[in-house]
Design a protein around this motif. Sequence first.
Motif, PDB file in Angstrom:
ATOM      1  N   LEU A 118      38.946  46.258  37.292  1.00 43.08           N
ATOM      2  CA  LEU A 118      38.735  45.013  38.664  1.00 43.08           C
ATOM      3  C   LEU A 118      38.180  44.340  38.851  1.00 43.08           C
ATOM      4  O   LEU A 118      37.017  45.083  39.212  1.00 43.08           O
ATOM      5  CB  LEU A 118      40.486  45.335  39.062  1.00 43.08           C
ATOM      6  N   SER A 146      40.883  40.539  35.393  1.00 42.27           N
ATOM      7  CA  SER A 146      40.425  41.927  34.503  1.00 42.27           C
ATOM      8  C   SER A 146      40.372  42.470  33.607  1.00 42.27           C
ATOM      9  O   SER A 146      40.428  41.204  32.858  1.00 42.27           O
ATOM     10  CB  SER A 146      42.374  42.673  34.624  1.00 42.27           C
ATOM     11  N   ASP A 187      47.823  46.170  29.560  1.00 40.88           N
ATOM     12  CA  ASP A 187      47.220  45.987  30.407  1.00 40.88           C
ATOM     13  C   ASP A 187      47.364  46.721  32.149  1.00 40.88           C
ATOM     14  O   ASP A 187      48.864  47.479  32.231  1.00 40.88           O
ATOM     15  CB  ASP A 187      46.894  45.081  31.490  1.00 40.88           C
ATOM     16  N   VAL A 193      46.511  50.473  40.576  1.00 38.60           N
ATOM     17  CA  VAL A 193      46.816  50.353  39.800  1.00 38.60           C
ATOM     18  C   VAL A 193      48.092  50.822  39.035  1.00 38.60           C
ATOM     19  O   VAL A 193      47.793  52.439  39.740  1.00 38.60           O
ATOM     20  CB  VAL A 193      45.462  49.479  38.653  1.00 38.60           C
ATOM     21  N   PRO A 232      44.572  38.573  35.995  1.00 40.24           N
ATOM     22  CA  PRO A 232      45.029  39.928  36.855  1.00 40.24           C
ATOM     23  C   PRO A 232      46.772  39.834  36.568  1.00 40.24           C
ATOM     24  O   PRO A 232      46.601  38.879  36.983  1.00 40.24           O
ATOM     25  CB  PRO A 232      44.391  40.170  37.469  1.00 40.24           C
ATOM     26  N   PRO A 253      41.753  40.857  43.187  1.00 42.35           N
ATOM     27  CA  PRO A 253      41.633  40.614  42.932  1.00 42.35           C
ATOM     28  C   PRO A 253      41.660  39.467  41.948  1.00 42.35           C
ATOM     29  O   PRO A 253      41.825  38.272  41.865  1.00 42.35           O
ATOM     30  CB  PRO A 253      42.965  41.398  41.167  1.00 42.35           C
ATOM     31  N   ALA A 269      47.381  45.544  38.491  1.00 44.28           N
ATOM     32  CA  ALA A 269      47.134  46.028  39.967  1.00 44.28           C
ATOM     33  C   ALA A 269      48.231  45.626  41.334  1.00 44.28           C
ATOM     34  O   ALA A 269      48.846  45.157  41.395  1.00 44.28           O
ATOM     35  CB  ALA A 269      46.258  44.869  40.263  1.00 44.28           C
TER      36      ALA A 269
END
Length: 546
Positions: free
Chosen positions: A270, A281, A338, A352, A312, A278, A341
């Motif tokens: 991140l 990503s 993915d 995360v 993100p 964030p 966050a």
Amino acid sequence: MLSWTDALRFAFQPVVNLTTGGVAALEILARPETGDILAEAHRDPEVDGRLAVLAFRAAARTETLLPLHINVFAATLADLGGIGPLPEAVRQAGRMPWEVTLDVVPPYTHVPQRSLLEAVATLRGQGFRICADGVGDGDVPLRLLTDLSPDLLKLDASLLGRPAAVRAMRTLCEELGALLAVEGVETELQYTAALSAGAQLGQGELFAPPARIPVAGVYVPPSSATTVSRPRSGPSVREFVRPAALLPVTASASQVRTLLTGSPDVSGVLLVDQAGAPVRSVHRSHFLLSMSGRYGHALYADRPAFKLGDAPRTVGVDATAWEVLDVVAVGGRDRASDDVAVVDRLGRCVGVVHLADLLRALAESRVEEAAGLNPLTRLPGSDTITVEADRWIADGQVVALSWLDIDHFKLVNDGAGFAAGDELIRAVGRAVQEAVVGHARVGHIGGDDFLVLADETGLAPLEAVLDAPWSAAGRPVTLSLATVVCPPGSVADHRQAAACLAPLKKAAKALPGASWVLGRAGSPGYEIRRGSGSHPAQAGYAVLEP
């Protein structure tokens, strides 16, 4: 002449996520080879402040990506107004302040509270996270504890023998938006107690002792050793937070590549702004694929990694696992794996969550729910309702626990047959569930008995169920309902609530026709809301128990 720092070494003890079994952070502990530097640090705030900086630098030299916990006496913060050299040491090491948690340790007696709170506010403004350490075995006043509003609260394992106190601390943490940890865990029994009481993190010899080199793995008892019930709304995302690999948003692609190739367990990076929020990503496989292609390194190495990242996916620390899945469901399939966050109330990244952890936990919860469903009505059994009742009681909510059954059900079975009896039970179960949907929880505890869990305002829909014209194979049937309302503090758990409900059930069954008796835990007497031939408009006649 040798300085005291020459005889000083440090050890690392992991902070373990009790749900995932992963290492969430490392606590750095001073281990002097000669003398008692800790006693000196207690007496001299300057020494303690310097010790904290040395602890951080020792951890930074290990090149660990894990968040760090550093101990500091409450008196030190109050006296120094913070730890002056620490922010610069963090910057020089290339770490972020929010990756460092300061464990504020007792004693608190004689510490100027206003000065301590001002110092904590300064540290928070710099981005550091705050932990209240030694709670339960120290002398931190409850009012000061709430004023500190820590990000993490560490309980001494000795409190596990007092589960009501641990549950109360969990409730306080939820109000403050903090995590709950138990330190000093030495046995699997303590681990089970900590997990059952709602603690998210743990430390102790059971997981791993302090070591000069950070451990690669920890021991966590197998999940079959514990049975922890989760709320129906889904597990909290707090239970699954893992440390995040963070780099500043200005990082180059080469810096990201170095981090990923040196840390095979990291699934993504991140990129965060100066406040820790964030911004981008970078997924491991997508990034490395771009870098490994023809001319990839030449094209991207010196360019900002920002250009190779995606927006993100974020959730707040108060989100549930189901809400995380809603976030994951938005977007293309190529981003399904993915990391998501997790951000605090200020938008700063606190870690995360991995999709695999969530799916595993939700699958287990669904299996547990399915195993507990009554095969006739597909309603949960008594265990589900009583666990939920205990959670409400521990949270200080008003609990209205109701028992409902079909009057003279044996005569129904004997006269109309068991098939008609089963259909009547299914019909009553559906009616109760539909009447209170969104307001209460319904359980089928066997036979013709049902449990309903609600707050007091959610009881009104039950009137329509009682007043409906019930029948089985043409035979008229009535229902009986007993309710006990438990204000906060009136009962300790569902067992005490059930004990208060028992005489109300007996009183309801003694009334002819459809009946409803309501009482309050800790108060004598009860109220007849239906029964004795009264019309619903005449409900409310108070009857005192002899």
